[in-house]
Design a protein around this motif. Structure first.
Motif, PDB file in Angstrom:
ATOM      1  N   UNK A 141       0.900  -1.189   0.014  1.00  0.00           N
ATOM      2  CA  UNK A 141      -0.002  -0.056   0.048  1.00  0.00           C
ATOM      3  C   UNK A 141       0.855   1.171   0.163  1.00  0.00           C
ATOM      4  N   UNK A 142       2.188   1.069   0.401  1.00  0.00           N
ATOM      5  CA  UNK A 142       3.157   2.205   0.424  1.00  0.00           C
ATOM      6  C   UNK A 142       3.789   2.625   1.465  1.00  0.00           C
ATOM      7  N   UNK A 143       3.210   2.225   2.686  1.00  0.00           N
ATOM      8  CA  UNK A 143       3.684   2.520   4.055  1.00  0.00           C
ATOM      9  C   UNK A 143       3.579   1.263   5.161  1.00  0.00           C
ATOM     10  N   UNK A 144       4.384   0.796   5.746  1.00  0.00           N
ATOM     11  CA  UNK A 144       4.121  -0.337   6.791  1.00  0.00           C
ATOM     12  C   UNK A 144       3.361   0.605   7.808  1.00  0.00           C
ATOM     13  N   UNK A 145       2.424  -0.258   8.524  1.00  0.00           N
ATOM     14  CA  UNK A 145       1.764   0.133   9.615  1.00  0.00           C
ATOM     15  C   UNK A 145       2.185  -0.682  10.978  1.00  0.00           C
ATOM     16  N   UNK A 146       1.377  -0.278  12.210  1.00  0.00           N
ATOM     17  CA  UNK A 146       1.852  -0.962  13.151  1.00  0.00           C
ATOM     18  C   UNK A 146       1.384  -2.506  13.222  1.00  0.00           C
ATOM     19  N   UNK A 147       0.468  -2.644  12.680  1.00  0.00           N
ATOM     20  CA  UNK A 147       0.074  -4.129  12.374  1.00  0.00           C
ATOM     21  C   UNK A 147       1.400  -4.848  11.707  1.00  0.00           C
ATOM     22  N   UNK A 148       1.911  -4.126  10.699  1.00  0.00           N
ATOM     23  CA  UNK A 148       2.989  -5.019   9.962  1.00  0.00           C
ATOM     24  C   UNK A 148       4.063  -5.156  11.065  1.00  0.00           C
ATOM     25  N   UNK A 188       9.227   1.585  -1.053  1.00  0.00           N
ATOM     26  CA  UNK A 188       9.023   2.204   0.119  1.00  0.00           C
ATOM     27  C   UNK A 188       9.022   1.321   1.293  1.00  0.00           C
ATOM     28  N   UNK A 189       8.052   0.323   1.209  1.00  0.00           N
ATOM     29  CA  UNK A 189       7.929  -0.590   2.095  1.00  0.00           C
ATOM     30  C   UNK A 189       9.214  -1.632   2.457  1.00  0.00           C
ATOM     31  N   UNK A 190       9.664  -1.933   1.432  1.00  0.00           N
ATOM     32  CA  UNK A 190      10.916  -2.561   1.606  1.00  0.00           C
ATOM     33  C   UNK A 190      12.101  -1.982   2.362  1.00  0.00           C
ATOM     34  N   UNK A 191      12.220  -0.660   2.187  1.00  0.00           N
ATOM     35  CA  UNK A 191      13.005   0.060   2.947  1.00  0.00           C
ATOM     36  C   UNK A 191      12.710   0.444   4.412  1.00  0.00           C
ATOM     37  N   UNK A 203      16.103 -11.802   1.756  1.00  0.00           N
ATOM     38  CA  UNK A 203      15.714 -10.907   0.634  1.00  0.00           C
ATOM     39  C   UNK A 203      16.029 -11.583  -0.586  1.00  0.00           C
ATOM     40  N   UNK A 204      16.838 -12.498  -0.591  1.00  0.00           N
ATOM     41  CA  UNK A 204      17.177 -13.163  -2.007  1.00  0.00           C
ATOM     42  C   UNK A 204      15.906 -13.833  -2.461  1.00  0.00           C
ATOM     43  N   UNK A 205      14.922 -14.216  -1.697  1.00  0.00           N
ATOM     44  CA  UNK A 205      13.918 -14.825  -2.118  1.00  0.00           C
ATOM     45  C   UNK A 205      12.826 -14.146  -2.214  1.00  0.00           C
TER      46      UNK A 205
END
Length: 862
Positions: free
Chosen positions: A56-63, A118-121, A132-134
């Motif tokens: 979705x673009x940004x992680x949240x506290x649930x993540x 964005x979310x990966x970072x 992360x290779x997978x």
């Protein structure tokens, strides 16, 4: 191994902003979290997986909570000597990206991949021990091309079918809507009145596995009981009967004459309580009524504009239309009216029910509304048949049959058997097992999804796309300015030659339901770069997932579809197992207060200033703020906290530590600024303790021994807590050990270093960056904590040396004594009788009997 980074040498303050990225780079350089597709012989594999996110673009506290829980498991199991696979990917297809394309004039792929970046970072900043290779996204052609192969394998194996079904159709967006997307009879996005429409759809034959999917739930002993129950209810096995009701006179339907109506019922014992027969708006009898009556046609149109979710049906007003048709009762021959009812669904059962109002609340509400008869036929145990009546609440419990001719006097189970036997004897039906589960419709009329790999030829029919033409890749030059599916009006993409006869043909323009994408991704992670869907050696080695972690909101569909898909992959030779997830953990939600300004607008927590007197205002103003209840974080109510801002201010370890410390992980947890600040202070305290590892002026061996005992008890307790998924208990035990270290300044340095190093290694799954920094401070150049084995407690140091016993006189507590664990009875009795309160209670009287329950109590009888 690359050189181990040196710690940041500060006097008192832990510099998380510098430390955390350095250790993340060190783990990556050392490839601490990489594993082969096929583990070596003898390796103890452990596959931990959190449900992968939608980008979705940004992680949240649930993540943050979900992935921290999984990371603790992964790091702990790795330290225990397991070869741990802990991958990450993206559930990247779906309507939000397509809507963003329409609204922002961008391409779904561009929007999706930017969000992934964005979310990966952000996730990498959390210090997760992910491989992360997978990584892959379900919108990668390399992934969905393999999914297309699986679909074609299932098609060949008879596990896929194309058939007509009724759907919710949005005429403006030109797409099928899920029941949940129909709000007050209108499309959730367009606001257009929704129509019920019959379309040819692709279905996975999940019902072929219904008995096995239900029975196998008993073997999932590492799944939460409530999830297994939810799945069982969704599959919905029920014993009953199919009963044929003959129409009093044949009815000319659309295409053929209708002479009877078939009903499935789980309560054939209540047939004598029949009041009416009701059919769905899509039933052939309803169509026949519409041919005769404009009012019937209008009612059917009204039904088709109503949501078809169970919630909509149960909460909506029960309405009906009397068709004028009648059916004959299979036992009595008496005639009953046929109604069209808005609460009867064509896709459940046969699209028709017989109404027994006295013993079904929905039927009762309907009968009272339209003045239909209500005849009770099941008598509560102990009730008087002469006076028992049903008011506004149906009687749905077991009892004894009455008002039911040959069933009178039978209990409900016996009456069911007798009714089915008579139905079969009369040739009016048969006893059957029915399933609530329906085949899985996977066709979606949208662009941003996996293309269904078939071609439609006027001469050859449906032709699978040849294997050498896969993947069928989505075209990039699509037009979102028109309503409907862009693939339908693409100028070239859909036009191809038939692979069978070579004549002009058409691609399937429907794409897959995104649940398909997430129903096998866990298998692809085992060999994510393979040229086929899976590598047999890899899935045989890694599956099932040992620990799967995710929200309870996915307890039914995602898990059920994944269980089906694994069986389908077994049937097509891709895997050897039935169940994909050996262990399942469902974490609770992250909650926060909600806030409203004076004008009713929702406010973010960072916009609100809480005052000492309990009031709140908008920051920088005197505008009052209404503080709402604590509830799940949601964008709509703005009661969210940005994880990036928390990491910037406090560090990733603080966020991780707090999210683990508040509650048992299966429960909801409240996010609080004070709690986060407290976690940050604890981290600072641990750092200061580590810096004070110098020899005491006068080392006290007794203090050192107690510290060593506390250390090894902490090792045992934290290990037990991590095994039990009670991470908050592990946090509490680490707090206790830190307190003991702080109170043991007089202990010899060796004991204090042992305790400090143990604290570091025990907290490493939860606060990995701090653990590495302190380890490097105490043991410079001695490798990474991430690669160290898990500590084992010394049994000799776990044994208690003393025990506290209660002392009773004539069964009444009079005091306590501390005794050596190996004290003799005589020594224990002597200490007990020397206790001042016991002396007073004895009052000089002789003791007639002495009882010693070792380690617990002494009782003196006078």
């Amino acid at each position: 191994m690359p050189d181990t980074p040196q710690p940041i040498q500060t006097d008192a303050r832990y510099d998380f902003a510098a430390a955390e990225p350095r250790w993340q780079q060190a783990w990556e350089a050392a490839r601490c979290f990489s594993v082969p597709d096929v583990p070596p012989a003898g390796a103890k594999k452990y596959y931990v997986l959190e449900m992968f996110p939608y980008p979705s673009g940004k992680i949240h506290m649930g993540h943050v909570r979900n992935y921290t829980l999984g990371d603790v498991v992964a790091r702990y199991k790795r330290a225990q000597g397991h070869m741990v696979m802990h991958p990450m990917g993206w559930d990247a297809f779906g309507l939000p990206a397509e809507n963003a394309a329409r609204e922002r004039g961008t391409h779904p792929a561009k929007w999706t991949y930017a969000n992934i970046a964005n979310m990966r970072a952000e996730l990498k900043r959390m210090g997760l021990s992910l491989e992360w290779d997978r990584e892959f996204a379900t919108c990668d052609p390399e992934y969905y091309g393999q999914q297309q192969k699986l679909f074609l394998d299932c098609l060949q194996a008879g596990l896929v079918e194309r058939k007509e079904s009724w759907v919710n159709w949005d005429p403006v967006d030109g797409t099928v809507l899920a029941n949940e997307q129909v709000i007050d009879g209108k499309g959730w996005r367009s606001g257009a009145p929704v129509e019920k429409k019959k379309l040819s759809q692709w279905f996975f034959a999940i019902t072929k596995f219904a008995p096995d999917l239900l029975e196998a739930l008993d073997g999932l002993d590492r799944w939460p009981e409530r999830v297994r129950l939810m799945q069982a209810n969704w599959i919905g096995r029920s014993e009953g009967a199919r009963v044929r009701f003959k129409l009093a006179a044949p009815v000319d339907g659309p295409g053929e004459s209708i002479e009877e109506v078939e009903v499935f019922t789980t309560r054939p014992d209540t047939l004598f309580g029949m009041s009416f027969l009701a059919v769905a708006a899509e039933h052939p009898l309803a169509a026949a009524a519409a041919q005769r009556s404009a009012e019937a046609a209008a009612f059917i149109a009204e039904c088709r504009a109503m949501g078809t979710s169970e919630v909509a049906i149960e909460q909506g007003e029960k309405k009906g239309f009397d068709t004028g048709f009648t059916v004959r009762h299979p036992f009595t021959g008496q005639e009953y009216p046929v109604w069209i009812a808005n609460f009867v669904l064509m896709e459940y059962g046969t699209g028709a029910i017989f109404g027994c109002p006295a013993h079904d609340q929905r039927d009762l509400d309907f009968a009272r509304k339209y003045g239909l008869s209500v005849t009770p036929v099941v008598l509560p145990n102990g009730a008087d048949a002469a006076t028992f009546t049903v008011g506004n609440e149906a009687f749905t419990e077991d009892g004894i049959s009455f008002n039911s001719d040959f069933l009178n006097g039978l209990d409900v189970p016996a009456a069911k058997r007798a009714a089915i036997a008579r139905i079969e004897e009369l040739g009016q039906g048969q006893g059957v097992t029915n399933w609530r589960l329906r085949d899985w419709g996977v066709s979606r009329q949208r662009y941003w999804g996996c293309p269904i790999p078939v071609i439609h030829c006027d001469d050859c029919g449906v032709v699978p796309v040849p294997a050498d033409q896969l993947p069928v890749v989505l075209p990039e030059d699509v037009d979102f300015s028109k309503p409907g599916n862009p693939l339908d009006h693409h100028p070239t993409w859909r036009h191809v030659n038939c692979p069978s006869c070579g004549k002009p043909a058409r691609r399937e323009t429907d794409t897959f339901d995104t649940f398909v994408d997430s129903s096998w991704y866990f298998a692809r992670f085992c060999s994510p770069r393979a040229a086929q869907p899976v590598t047999n050696a890899a899935v045989d080695a890694w599956l099932p997932v040992d620990q799967y972690i995710g929200g309870i909101e996915h307890a039914i569909l995602h898990l059920l579809y994944s269980r089906f898909f694994t069986r389908a992959m077994k049937a097509t030779g891709h895997v050897k197992l039935d169940e994909p997830f050996a262990g399942l953990f469902t974490q609770g939600m992250v909650t926060h207060e909600s806030y409203k300004g004076a004008d009713g607008r929702w406010l973010y927590p960072e916009e609100v200033e809480k005052r000492a007197d309990g009031t709140a205002v908008v920051k920088g103003t005197e505008e009052p703020v209404t503080v709402g209840r604590i509830e799940s974080m949601s964008k709509s109510k703005r009661n969210t906290v940005d994880p990036g801002a928390i990491i910037n201010r406090y560090g990733a370890d603080t966020a991780r530590w707090f999210i683990l410390s508040d509650n048992p992980p299966e429960r909801d947890m409240e996010w609080s600024e004070s709690g986060v600040a407290g976690a940050s202070r604890f981290i600072g305290r641990i750092w200061r303790l580590a810096q004070n590892m110098s020899e005491a002026d006068k080392p006290d061996e007794a203090v050192g021994k107690k510290l060593r005992q506390a250390t090894h008890r902490a090792i045992a307790a934290v290990t037990e807590a991590l095994e039990a998924f009670t991470f908050n208990v592990a946090v509490a035990k680490i707090h206790e050990l830190a307190n003991t270290i702080g109170d043991s300044a007089a202990a010899p340095l060796a004991a204090r270093r042992e305790a400090m190093e143990a604290l570091v290694r025990l907290s490493a799954p939860m606060m990995p960056h701090l653990a590495e920094e302190i380890w490097a401070l105490l043991n410079p150049g001695q490798g990474l904590v991430a690669t160290l084995p898990w500590l084992e407690a010394d049994p000799a140091l776990l044994r208690a040396e003393t025990a506290t016993l209660a002392v009773q006189v004539l069964g009444k507590l009079r005091g306590t004594i501390e005794v050596a664990v190996d004290a003799t009875d005589e020594e224990v009795f002597a200490l007990a009788e020397a206790e001042p309160n016991v002396i007073r209670a004895l009052d000089g009287k002789p003791v007639k009997k002495r009882i010693h329950v070792k380690g617990r109590v002494v009782n003196l009888v006078i």
